[in-house]
Design a protein around this motif. Structure first.
Motif, PDB file in Angstrom:
ATOM      1  N   TYR A   5       0.827  -1.204   0.000  1.00  0.00           N
ATOM      2  CA  TYR A   5       0.000   0.000   0.000  1.00  0.00           C
ATOM      3  C   TYR A   5       0.866   1.262   0.000  1.00  0.00           C
TER       4      TYR A   5
ATOM      5  N   GLY B 162      -1.136  -3.059  -3.697  1.00  0.00           N
ATOM      6  CA  GLY B 162      -0.010  -2.450  -4.405  1.00  0.00           C
ATOM      7  C   GLY B 162      -0.273  -2.097  -5.849  1.00  0.00           C
ATOM      8  N   LYS B 163      -1.287  -2.744  -6.438  1.00  0.00           N
ATOM      9  CA  LYS B 163      -1.600  -2.528  -7.858  1.00  0.00           C
ATOM     10  C   LYS B 163      -0.356  -2.740  -8.717  1.00  0.00           C
ATOM     11  N   GLU B 164      -0.169  -1.829  -9.687  1.00  0.00           N
ATOM     12  CA  GLU B 164       0.939  -2.015 -10.643  1.00  0.00           C
ATOM     13  C   GLU B 164       2.298  -1.654 -10.068  1.00  0.00           C
ATOM     14  N   PHE B 165       2.327  -1.181  -8.816  1.00  0.00           N
ATOM     15  CA  PHE B 165       3.596  -0.741  -8.240  1.00  0.00           C
ATOM     16  C   PHE B 165       4.350  -1.864  -7.529  1.00  0.00           C
TER      17      PHE B 165
ATOM     18  N   CYS C  70       3.837   1.540  -1.289  1.00  0.00           N
ATOM     19  CA  CYS C  70       4.385   1.686  -2.647  1.00  0.00           C
ATOM     20  C   CYS C  70       3.375   2.359  -3.567  1.00  0.00           C
ATOM     21  N   ARG C  71       2.136   1.943  -3.453  1.00  0.00           N
ATOM     22  CA  ARG C  71       1.088   2.529  -4.294  1.00  0.00           C
ATOM     23  C   ARG C  71       0.886   4.006  -3.977  1.00  0.00           C
ATOM     24  N   LYS C  72       0.859   4.364  -2.696  1.00  0.00           N
ATOM     25  CA  LYS C  72       0.641   5.761  -2.305  1.00  0.00           C
ATOM     26  C   LYS C  72       1.793   6.657  -2.743  1.00  0.00           C
TER      27      LYS C  72
END
Length: 424
Positions: free
Chosen positions: A97, A126-129, A99-101
């Motif tokens: 999370y 994290g999605k694409e990150f 990383c995503r932010k």
């Protein structure tokens, strides 16, 4: 930060000013979770019991605080090379999370044995990150793979607990508790795995509320901090029970040990079965979904009940990432701990009516929950594995007496761990 020298080692400890700074960094990232009085627990223990609900955090645990604070303290050059962690649980989700932010690439190493639900959660946060790498069968395998990756890619490893910025991030939980309490806190209970949460929160309370008794809580099957305190140095346990996975480590951090042995009043150990009973009670009575490590502090109240009467007690509920597939195991461990489920090997005479005779020894509230039997035509007796569930703990001794009176040949399995492990 403060630096302390112990022998030939230098330890950097968390600093209260930096914990305030971490709270500023986390604004808009981590949720300021509620501090709630629990009426049922307060009535049960004759005290005022408050729950700090980190199970309501954005990633359903406090781990986002330390991961984000660590990353936010890194220079841009380091962030551009990415961050790395090894985890099969909440730390992985917190880092993902973060990383995503921050739009930073993260590589997360997890054992191949990690449940698919947890892998999906990490990717969701994290999605694409983030990139998830499944490697090896154990956490140690994932950790070694992560460290090799760090060496070859010059990335930054974000430790789950033995890192001062991680501790300072976790310490923001303590700031929130102190800010939200309009009363004197007599006892504060915190779960201990590696010791990062206890180190950060105890740093806050030692300075802002020095009379509060700070109690660390560990699972009985993985008492790494308790043993370290008794030995006077960090030890690596040979074997642990991994059931309370969010607090089951073989070795605490070198720095977290130094902080905890200075700041904590004591560490108490809680049987895993008691944790399971508490998880079920929280769900059934409070509609709270707590993971095993999240329920540890509430489970500890039974072991402190005499001294907390009339006191203000805060239990830090660290997380709510409980896997529903573990429900049957949780029920089983709870029943065993409460003395309500018992396993036997019973040697039945191989004749008609033998099982009917056995049923006569059962009490009116006794229930057969497991029965495994294969007839051996060339033998006088045939063994059966029988599980019996009781309504009351006190029904066990009368059952055993009736079995003896009826000349039932049996072997009790609950206290034989080498055999019992194949049943549970």
């Amino acid at each position: 930060m403060s630096t302390v020298v112990k022998g030939e080692k230098k330890f950097t400890f968390p600093d209260l000013d930096n914990i305030y700074l971490a709270a500023e960094r986390l604004r808009g990232v981590a949720v300021h979770t509620p501090l709630q009085e629990n009426i049922n627990l307060s009535d049960r223990y004759g005290a005022k019991i408050f729950l700090k609900r980190e199970d309501l955090q954005v990633v359903r645990s406090y781990k986002i605080r330390g991961a984000y604070n660590k990353m936010a303290s890194l220079p841009q050059e380091a962030l551009s090379k990415g961050v790395v962690c090894a985890s099969a649980g909440n730390h992985a989700q917190g880092l993902a999370y973060a990383c995503r932010k921050m739009a930073v690439h993260g590589t997360i190493f997890m054992p191949t044995t990690t449940p698919n639900q947890k892998v999906k959660q990490v990717k969701l946060f994290g999605k694409e990150f983030v990139e998830v790498v499944l490697v090896g069968d154990t956490y140690d395998d994932a950790y070694h793979a992560a460290m090799e990756f760090v060496e070859t890619h010059e990335s930054t490893f974000v430790h789950p607990f033995d890192d001062v910025q991680v501790m300072e991030g976790q310490g923001t939980v303590g700031l929130e508790i102190f800010k939200d309490s309009n009363f004197k806190i007599d006892y504060l209970l915190m779960a201990i795995g590696g010791g990062g949460l206890a180190s950060g929160v105890s740093t806050v309370f030692k300075q802002l509320s020095p009379k509060t008794k700070l109690i660390g809580v560990e699972p009985l099957g993985s008492p790494s901090m308790k043993v370290a305190m008794e030995e006077g140095h960090v030890v690596t346990l040979d074997k642990i029970d991994k059931f309370v996975d969010g607090a089951a480590v073989k070795r605490v951090g070198d720095t977290t040990f130094e902080i905890c042995r200075q700041n904590l009043d004591r560490v108490v150990l809680i049987p895993e079965g008691k944790v399971c009973t508490t998880i079920l009670q929280l769900y059934n009575e409070e509609a709270i979904v707590a993971e095993p490590a999240g329920a540890l502090t509430i489970a500890a109240l039974d072991f402190l009940k005499d001294e907390i009467k009339g006191k203000n007690v805060v239990c830090l509920v660290g997380g709510g990432n409980n896997d529903i597939t573990r429900t049957e195991e949780i029920k089983e461990r709870s029943l065993l701990y409460e003395g309500l489920k018992h396993y036997f090997i019973i040697r039945f005479p191989q004749r008609a009516g033998a099982f009917r005779d056995f049923l006569n020894v059962l009490g009116p509230n006794d229930d057969i929950s497991r029965f495994e039997y294969a007839k051996k035509t060339n033998r006088e007796t045939g063994p059966a594995v029988v599980g019996i569930e009781l309504k009351n703990r006190e029904d066990f001794e009368p059952l055993i007496r009736r079995m003896h009176d009826q000349n039932i040949v049996f072997e009790y399995l609950n206290d034989q761990p080498d055999l019992f492990q194949f049943l549970v």
